[in-house]
Design a protein around this motif. Structure first.
Motif: not given
Length: 222
Positions: A179-189, A203-214, A216-221
């Protein structure tokens, strides 16, 4: 416990190719199956992407990849990727170091995407996991630091730990390694990320999961 990097990253690349071939060997009819983690792609599109990335890395290492393939079936697409990949294996081994680390991360991430699309669980162990995860942690760490956020500790229930960002972590997020892997790879909403086990408000860290090509999807990952 802190994770280490025990082997050059390219070691995992042949294992990814073998894993994908084993996954698809008895599923030649899934060529047009959609891959939810890459919603614009079919299985065939994903295989074409993997071969194309391998070809670019071959060129970067002074080689000439095979001409663009007209492969259409899943077995043909796998054969083409192996043709490029076997040349690439030799070149990366000769280069040593960690020359192929981003490519290996991309390939392993897409193996997990395929497994999710086909309802097959992730492998219990994989040579590409540790080096690929380190690439993701570095990218996420840069995102945390670049946004001026305090450092965050990433932890698995088994006790493995990584630090994202600069300085001493002020909070911890704990989740199974996959789950950590998928979270860092943009596969978790964002909702899935917030639902992980956090020692402080996420909350403070959620935006940081958007980086490089990744991102979070709008739907459940998956």
């Amino acid at each position: 416990m802190t994770a280490s990097r025990p082997a050059p990253d390219f070691v995992g690349y042949p294992e990814v190719r073998r894993g994908v071939r084993a996954l698809l060997a008895a599923r030649a009819d899934v060529r047009e199956r959609r891959v939810p983690a890459c919603p614009e792609w079919t299985v065939a599109d994903l295989l074409g992407h993997l071969a194309a990335i391998a070809g670019r890395v071959v060129e970067r290492h002074g080689g000439t990849p095979p001409a663009r393939t007209d492969a259409r079936t899943v077995p043909e697409l796998l054969d083409h990727w192996d043709t490029v990949g076997e040349d690439l294996d030799r070149r990366l081994a000769a280069a040593g170091g960690r020359s192929g680390e981003v490519m290996v991360m991309d390939a392993y991430t897409h193996e997990l995407d395929l497994r999710a699309a086909l309802g097959v669980p992730p492998p219990a162990e994989h040579a590409a996991w540790a080096p690929s995860f380190e690439v993701l942690v570095r990218g996420f760490s840069g995102s945390v630091a670049g946004r001026g956020l305090p450092a965050l500790r990433l932890r698995t229930p088994a006790g493995s730990e990584w630090t994202a960002g600069a300085g001493r972590p002020v909070a911890t997020v704990t989740a199974p390694a996959h789950d950590l892997y998928r979270a860092l790879a943009g596969r978790r909403s964002l909702a899935q990320l917030a639902a992980l086990e956090w020692s402080a408000a996420p909350g403070p860290w959620l935006d940081a999961f958007s980086w490089g090509p990744f991102a979070p999807p709008a739907w459940p990952g998956v």
